[in-house]
Design a protein around this motif. Structure first.
Motif, PDB file in Angstrom:
ATOM      1  N   GLU A   1      33.350  31.571  42.214  1.00  0.00           N
ATOM      2  CA  GLU A   1      32.109  32.446  41.818  1.00  0.00           C
ATOM      3  C   GLU A   1      32.399  33.845  41.587  1.00  0.00           C
ATOM      4  N   LYS A   2      33.173  34.302  42.478  1.00  0.00           N
ATOM      5  CA  LYS A   2      33.366  35.820  42.335  1.00  0.00           C
ATOM      6  C   LYS A   2      34.920  36.157  41.449  1.00  0.00           C
ATOM      7  N   LEU A   3      35.763  35.179  41.206  1.00  0.00           N
ATOM      8  CA  LEU A   3      37.016  35.482  40.493  1.00  0.00           C
ATOM      9  C   LEU A   3      36.651  36.203  39.251  1.00  0.00           C
ATOM     10  N   PRO A   4      35.789  35.903  38.226  1.00  0.00           N
ATOM     11  CA  PRO A   4      35.927  36.731  37.157  1.00  0.00           C
ATOM     12  C   PRO A   4      35.336  38.182  37.243  1.00  0.00           C
ATOM     13  N   ARG A   5      34.692  38.430  38.351  1.00  0.00           N
ATOM     14  CA  ARG A   5      34.538  40.145  38.752  1.00  0.00           C
ATOM     15  C   ARG A   5      35.675  40.539  39.175  1.00  0.00           C
ATOM     16  N   VAL A   6      36.473  40.149  40.061  1.00  0.00           N
ATOM     17  CA  VAL A   6      37.668  40.441  40.768  1.00  0.00           C
ATOM     18  C   VAL A   6      38.713  40.642  39.425  1.00  0.00           C
ATOM     19  N   ALA A   7      39.000  39.504  38.662  1.00  0.00           N
ATOM     20  CA  ALA A   7      39.635  39.631  37.551  1.00  0.00           C
ATOM     21  C   ALA A   7      39.572  40.914  36.665  1.00  0.00           C
ATOM     22  N   ARG A   8      38.207  41.096  36.396  1.00  0.00           N
ATOM     23  CA  ARG A   8      37.833  42.146  35.567  1.00  0.00           C
ATOM     24  C   ARG A   8      38.228  43.631  36.209  1.00  0.00           C
ATOM     25  N   SER A   9      37.749  43.575  37.531  1.00  0.00           N
ATOM     26  CA  SER A   9      38.076  44.947  38.112  1.00  0.00           C
ATOM     27  C   SER A   9      39.654  45.147  38.298  1.00  0.00           C
TER      28      SER A   9
ATOM     29  N   GLU B   1      55.268  32.565  38.374  1.00  0.00           N
ATOM     30  CA  GLU B   1      54.783  33.419  39.234  1.00  0.00           C
ATOM     31  C   GLU B   1      53.129  33.801  39.087  1.00  0.00           C
ATOM     32  N   LEU B   2      52.781  34.195  37.952  1.00  0.00           N
ATOM     33  CA  LEU B   2      51.417  34.358  37.427  1.00  0.00           C
ATOM     34  C   LEU B   2      50.398  33.113  37.991  1.00  0.00           C
ATOM     35  N   THR B   3      50.916  31.919  37.881  1.00  0.00           N
ATOM     36  CA  THR B   3      50.362  30.747  38.256  1.00  0.00           C
ATOM     37  C   THR B   3      49.908  30.784  39.570  1.00  0.00           C
ATOM     38  N   VAL B   4      51.143  30.893  40.333  1.00  0.00           N
ATOM     39  CA  VAL B   4      50.882  31.089  41.934  1.00  0.00           C
ATOM     40  C   VAL B   4      49.805  31.995  42.249  1.00  0.00           C
ATOM     41  N   ILE B   5      50.028  33.378  41.757  1.00  0.00           N
ATOM     42  CA  ILE B   5      49.041  34.157  41.939  1.00  0.00           C
ATOM     43  C   ILE B   5      47.569  33.764  41.610  1.00  0.00           C
ATOM     44  N   ALA B   6      47.341  33.423  40.619  1.00  0.00           N
ATOM     45  CA  ALA B   6      46.178  32.931  40.167  1.00  0.00           C
ATOM     46  C   ALA B   6      45.455  31.780  40.970  1.00  0.00           C
ATOM     47  N   ILE B   7      46.334  30.829  41.623  1.00  0.00           N
ATOM     48  CA  ILE B   7      46.019  29.843  42.670  1.00  0.00           C
ATOM     49  C   ILE B   7      45.460  30.519  43.957  1.00  0.00           C
ATOM     50  N   VAL B   8      46.403  31.153  44.123  1.00  0.00           N
ATOM     51  CA  VAL B   8      46.118  32.220  45.647  1.00  0.00           C
ATOM     52  C   VAL B   8      44.664  32.867  45.534  1.00  0.00           C
ATOM     53  N   ALA B   9      44.450  33.688  44.317  1.00  0.00           N
ATOM     54  CA  ALA B   9      43.207  34.302  44.196  1.00  0.00           C
ATOM     55  C   ALA B   9      42.058  33.519  43.978  1.00  0.00           C
TER      56      ALA B   9
END
Length: 127
Positions: free
Chosen positions: A23-31, A8-16
């Motif tokens: 480029e924006k994934l690290p900032r979104v993951a941090r927030s 489930e976490l893998t699917v969420i990470a791929i969709v994100a």
């Protein structure tokens, strides 16, 4: 809390990754991590508040129960009354002293030692 496994976490990470972009994934993951941390702290503080309220209610109930129970002074008085013999109608009260009819007068101090010696000698004779 939630039953989320590895897949489930893998699917969420791929969709994100597809929606946000690399480029924006690290900032979104941090927030997202900050929001999750805030939510956990909030839930923790609510649980602590509820526990404190329950403990306060239990303490109030215990104090109320203790206040309703008889006090130590009342228990002592009840015990004292149960130990003292009841006054019978044959007891006459005269000037604040009690006299019992058909009972010999109290012995004087001079007679008391001889009575004690007599009772000791009777005890030694009976053995």
């Amino acid at each position: 809390m939630f039953d989320i496994g590895f897949w489930e976490l893998t699917v969420i990470a791929i969709v994100a990754l597809l929606v946000v972009g690399p480029e924006k994934l690290p900032r979104v993951a941090r927030s997202a991590g900050l929001w999750v941390g805030k939510a956990r702290r909030f839930v923790s503080s609510v649980k602590a508040d509820i526990d404190r309220e329950l403990a306060a209610d239990e303490l109030k109930k215990a104090l109320a129960k203790q206040a309703e129970s008889t006090g130590l002074h009342e228990i002592i008085e009840e015990t004292r009354k149960s130990i003292q013999p009841d006054e019978s109608p044959s007891v006459k009260r005269e000037q604040g002293t009690a006299t019992i009819p058909n009972k010999p007068a109290a012995s004087t101090k001079a007679e008391e030692p001889s009575a004690a010696i007599t009772s000791k000698s009777n005890d030694s004779n009976s053995q």
